[in-house]
Write an enzyme that holds these catalytic residues in place. Sequence first.
Site, mmCIF file in Angstrom:
data_model
loop_
_atom_site.group_PDB
_atom_site.id
_atom_site.type_symbol
_atom_site.label_atom_id
_atom_site.label_comp_id
_atom_site.label_asym_id
_atom_site.label_seq_id
_atom_site.Cartn_x
_atom_site.Cartn_y
_atom_site.Cartn_z
ATOM 1 N N ASP A 30 -1.598 21.815 -21.128
ATOM 2 C CA ASP A 30 -1.079 23.170 -20.890
ATOM 3 C C ASP A 30 -2.138 24.171 -21.340
ATOM 4 O O ASP A 30 -2.909 23.910 -22.261
ATOM 5 C CB ASP A 30 0.234 23.407 -21.663
ATOM 6 C CG ASP A 30 1.090 24.493 -21.028
ATOM 7 O OD1 ASP A 30 2.133 24.162 -20.428
ATOM 8 O OD2 ASP A 30 0.683 25.679 -21.112
ATOM 9 N N THR A 86 5.989 28.479 -10.686
ATOM 10 C CA THR A 86 5.759 29.090 -9.367
ATOM 11 C C THR A 86 6.679 30.312 -9.273
ATOM 12 O O THR A 86 7.656 30.306 -8.524
ATOM 13 C CB THR A 86 6.072 28.097 -8.233
ATOM 14 O OG1 THR A 86 7.341 27.451 -8.505
ATOM 15 C CG2 THR A 86 5.020 27.043 -8.095
ATOM 16 N N GLU A 158 18.397 21.663 -16.140
ATOM 17 C CA GLU A 158 18.226 22.012 -17.546
ATOM 18 C C GLU A 158 19.543 21.752 -18.268
ATOM 19 O O GLU A 158 20.623 21.981 -17.723
ATOM 20 C CB GLU A 158 17.836 23.484 -17.695
ATOM 21 C CG GLU A 158 16.388 23.718 -17.341
ATOM 22 C CD GLU A 158 15.982 25.177 -17.419
ATOM 23 O OE1 GLU A 158 16.612 25.944 -18.153
ATOM 24 O OE2 GLU A 158 15.008 25.535 -16.718
ATOM 25 N N PHE A 255 30.503 21.791 -8.311
ATOM 26 C CA PHE A 255 29.803 23.037 -8.006
ATOM 27 C C PHE A 255 30.658 24.022 -7.218
ATOM 28 O O PHE A 255 30.174 24.677 -6.294
ATOM 29 C CB PHE A 255 28.504 22.723 -7.234
ATOM 30 C CG PHE A 255 27.303 23.250 -7.977
ATOM 31 C CD1 PHE A 255 26.860 22.627 -9.127
ATOM 32 C CD2 PHE A 255 26.645 24.395 -7.561
ATOM 33 C CE1 PHE A 255 25.798 23.122 -9.841
ATOM 34 C CE2 PHE A 255 25.573 24.903 -8.269
ATOM 35 C CZ PHE A 255 25.142 24.259 -9.411
ATOM 36 N N TYR A 257 32.656 26.304 -8.925
ATOM 37 C CA TYR A 257 33.217 27.176 -9.957
ATOM 38 C C TYR A 257 32.778 28.627 -9.771
ATOM 39 O O TYR A 257 31.587 28.912 -9.754
ATOM 40 C CB TYR A 257 32.810 26.677 -11.351
ATOM 41 C CG TYR A 257 33.463 25.356 -11.679
ATOM 42 C CD1 TYR A 257 34.692 25.317 -12.320
ATOM 43 C CD2 TYR A 257 32.872 24.151 -11.304
ATOM 44 C CE1 TYR A 257 35.310 24.106 -12.593
ATOM 45 C CE2 TYR A 257 33.487 22.942 -11.565
ATOM 46 C CZ TYR A 257 34.707 22.920 -12.211
ATOM 47 O OH TYR A 257 35.326 21.727 -12.477
ATOM 48 N N CYS A 266 15.421 28.874 -11.427
ATOM 49 C CA CYS A 266 15.235 28.225 -10.118
ATOM 50 C C CYS A 266 15.989 28.881 -8.970
ATOM 51 O O CYS A 266 15.361 29.334 -8.010
ATOM 52 C CB CYS A 266 15.622 26.753 -10.227
ATOM 53 S SG CYS A 266 14.482 25.841 -11.278
ATOM 54 N N LYS A 269 14.850 32.480 -7.680
ATOM 55 C CA LYS A 269 13.501 32.528 -7.081
ATOM 56 C C LYS A 269 13.391 31.616 -5.850
ATOM 57 O O LYS A 269 12.709 31.958 -4.885
ATOM 58 C CB LYS A 269 12.429 32.201 -8.124
ATOM 59 C CG LYS A 269 12.133 30.737 -8.341
ATOM 60 C CD LYS A 269 10.907 30.543 -9.215
ATOM 61 C CE LYS A 269 10.769 29.096 -9.665
ATOM 62 N NZ LYS A 269 10.652 28.124 -8.593
HETATM 63 N N1 LIG Z 1 13.226 24.489 -14.999
HETATM 64 C C1 LIG Z 1 13.888 23.719 -14.148
HETATM 65 O O1 LIG Z 1 15.061 23.409 -14.326
HETATM 66 C C2 LIG Z 1 13.210 23.193 -12.909
HETATM 67 C C3 LIG Z 1 13.799 22.165 -12.185
HETATM 68 C C4 LIG Z 1 13.164 21.683 -11.047
HETATM 69 C C5 LIG Z 1 11.953 22.243 -10.647
HETATM 70 N N2 LIG Z 1 11.405 23.266 -11.355
HETATM 71 C C6 LIG Z 1 10.128 23.801 -10.906
HETATM 72 O O2 LIG Z 1 9.094 23.223 -11.706
HETATM 73 C C7 LIG Z 1 8.056 24.183 -11.944
HETATM 74 C C8 LIG Z 1 7.885 24.391 -13.436
HETATM 75 O O3 LIG Z 1 9.071 24.938 -13.952
HETATM 76 P P1 LIG Z 1 9.341 25.025 -15.526
HETATM 77 O O4 LIG Z 1 10.705 25.575 -15.685
HETATM 78 O O5 LIG Z 1 8.983 23.732 -16.162
HETATM 79 O O6 LIG Z 1 8.256 26.144 -15.920
HETATM 80 P P2 LIG Z 1 7.825 26.614 -17.372
HETATM 81 O O7 LIG Z 1 7.504 28.055 -17.251
HETATM 82 O O8 LIG Z 1 8.815 26.153 -18.382
HETATM 83 O O9 LIG Z 1 6.464 25.801 -17.637
HETATM 84 C C9 LIG Z 1 5.297 25.993 -16.914
HETATM 85 C C10 LIG Z 1 4.129 25.658 -17.836
HETATM 86 O O10 LIG Z 1 2.920 25.666 -17.075
HETATM 87 C C11 LIG Z 1 1.883 26.158 -17.909
HETATM 88 N N3 LIG Z 1 0.730 26.540 -17.081
HETATM 89 C C12 LIG Z 1 0.600 27.594 -16.262
HETATM 90 N N4 LIG Z 1 -0.629 27.578 -15.678
HETATM 91 C C13 LIG Z 1 -1.271 26.474 -16.135
HETATM 92 C C14 LIG Z 1 -2.552 25.906 -15.899
HETATM 93 N N5 LIG Z 1 -3.408 26.475 -15.056
HETATM 94 N N6 LIG Z 1 -2.873 24.777 -16.539
HETATM 95 C C15 LIG Z 1 -1.999 24.196 -17.397
HETATM 96 N N7 LIG Z 1 -0.768 24.690 -17.668
HETATM 97 C C16 LIG Z 1 -0.417 25.813 -17.038
HETATM 98 C C17 LIG Z 1 2.541 27.294 -18.654
HETATM 99 O O11 LIG Z 1 1.811 27.643 -19.820
HETATM 100 C C18 LIG Z 1 3.924 26.707 -18.959
HETATM 101 O O12 LIG Z 1 3.933 26.047 -20.208
HETATM 102 C C19 LIG Z 1 8.486 25.434 -11.170
HETATM 103 O O13 LIG Z 1 7.907 25.397 -9.895
HETATM 104 C C20 LIG Z 1 9.989 25.288 -11.077
HETATM 105 O O14 LIG Z 1 10.508 25.975 -9.959
HETATM 106 C C21 LIG Z 1 11.992 23.727 -12.476
#
Ligand SMILES: NC(=O)c1ccc[n+]([C@@H]2O[C@H](COP(=O)([O-])OP(=O)(O)OC[C@H]3O[C@@H](n4cnc5c(N)ncnc54)[C@H](O)[C@@H]3O)[C@@H](O)[C@H]2O)c1
Length: 448
Positions: A30, A86, A158, A255, A257, A266, A269
């Site tokens: 990270d 993203t 989550e 789902f 409710y 998610c 966006k």
């Molecule tokens: N949160 C969810 O429940 C969930 C579920 C399914 C999919 N997603 C998708 O997964 C992706 C990540 O979501 P998240 O909630 O884990 O995000 P998050 O914001 O919790 O984590 C993203 C991490 O990426 C790091 N990062 C950014 N640029 C970087 C780089 N160049 N090199 C290394 N690290 C870098 C950030 O510092 C951060 O720690 C998104 O596209 C999201 O839509 C999320």
Amino acid sequence: MKVVIVGTGYVGLVTGACLAEVGTSVTCVDVDAAKIARLQKGVLPIYEPGLPEMVMRNQASGRLSFTTSLASALPGAEVVFIAVGTPPGEDGSADLKYVLQVAHEVGQHMEHYLLLVTKSTVPVGTAARVNRAVKESLSARQLIIDYDVASNPEFLKEGAAVNDFLKPDRIVAGVSTTHAREVLEQLYRPFVLNGHPLLFMDIASAEMTKYAANAMLATRISYMNDIANVCTLVGADINQVRKGIGSDPRIGKHFLYPGIGYGGSCFPKDVKALIQTGREYGYQLRILEAVEAVNEDQKKILSDKVLRHFDGDIKGRTFAVWGLSFKPNTDDMREAPSLVLINSLLEAGAQVRVYDPVAMEEALHVLGDSVVFADDMYAAATGADAVLLVTEWNAFRMPDWPRLRSLLQIPLLFDGRNIYDDVQLVKHGFIYYGIGNTAATAVNALMQ
Ligand SMILES: NC(=O)c1ccc[n+]([C@@H]2O[C@H](COP(=O)([O-])OP(=O)(O)OC[C@H]3O[C@@H](n4cnc5c(N)ncnc54)[C@H](O)[C@@H]3O)[C@@H](O)[C@H]2O)c1
């Protein structure tokens, strides 16, 4: 197999820990140095049930490590997952700058074959852009190294992320070569032994599947909220209607409710991004535009009910808000409907006291000193003019009603998740407002 995961947030950290749990050697990378330093000491940046133990166990066994250096993590790795954020760009489309940054960086440092997998939620066409980014970096180094790009969207929820990853409903993998398919088959073998399907498809379909899934779930929520609002008008009870329709297997009971709108990192966006993808191709996704519009209105429903109860004037009144995170079992405050509610109350001149079992620290970053952070749910309610239930944490499900009633200035409860028995509450002497539920309103009227 050695795997590198870039991005150590909700998705990256859970993926890393779960892959390590079944014996894969994982390095999580990270750019956030503070996050990595804390993880190296065993301190997790997020609240996710079951995750701390798993991270610590695998760190201790040497299968899971954390670094800020992608270059140092790549040697010997076979697969690199991109799990960075993203976020929505200005027009609502997914901002791919972090994903493409990682792809460029991989191209700058790779020395041998790699399978580069996008796990972030990304629009159709992203794998092709990742491919180009790697190629550009390799050409700048005047190198030709073989690599594949694949799409493996993540469906974890989550709050239940570890379980979802270990026992997935399905794993979706978009591949364009046999080798990529074989590598992913091997990597995911431990997770599909119980019959959970590993669905291989073309890359565009895999990328689209994630958006289609989230958009469908968001649609169910907005649909139920819309129906709930009509129930209120016509004198029906959405809780009964929900049971009545959910028992039809074509509809299903999950789902369904109603509440105060979807939030989180998610659904909002991803719905926006899919609408924008449609626009880019000259297609208007009218259903999703309506889903979004209904959701925006629904986030205001509880504050509207509060204002209506007090004839539009809540200046100087105090409200207790129970629950802040966008859903239970997470500390994620991204796009939490609680924020919209709290802002409306504050704008109308009210004071707000909040309590959440887990998300207080995260909420403090967003809310600062605009609200009072209470030590527990009863402290939040003490002397308040009403309780507003926002997030259905288990801790809120069975309050001590007599105690709560004695603490409140007015025995008034707004239930944003329909978790309470309205008739029972009225018997306890409360004035109760739910979502799409007129039964208590009728009882209130009878008792007045
Ligand atoms: N949160 C969810 O429940 C969930 C579920 C399914 C999919 N997603 C998708 O997964 C992706 C990540 O979501 P998240 O909630 O884990 O995000 P998050 O914001 O919790 O984590 C993203 C991490 O990426 C790091 N990062 C950014 N640029 C970087 C780089 N160049 N090199 C290394 N690290 C870098 C950030 O510092 C951060 O720690 C998104 O596209 C999201 O839509 C999320």
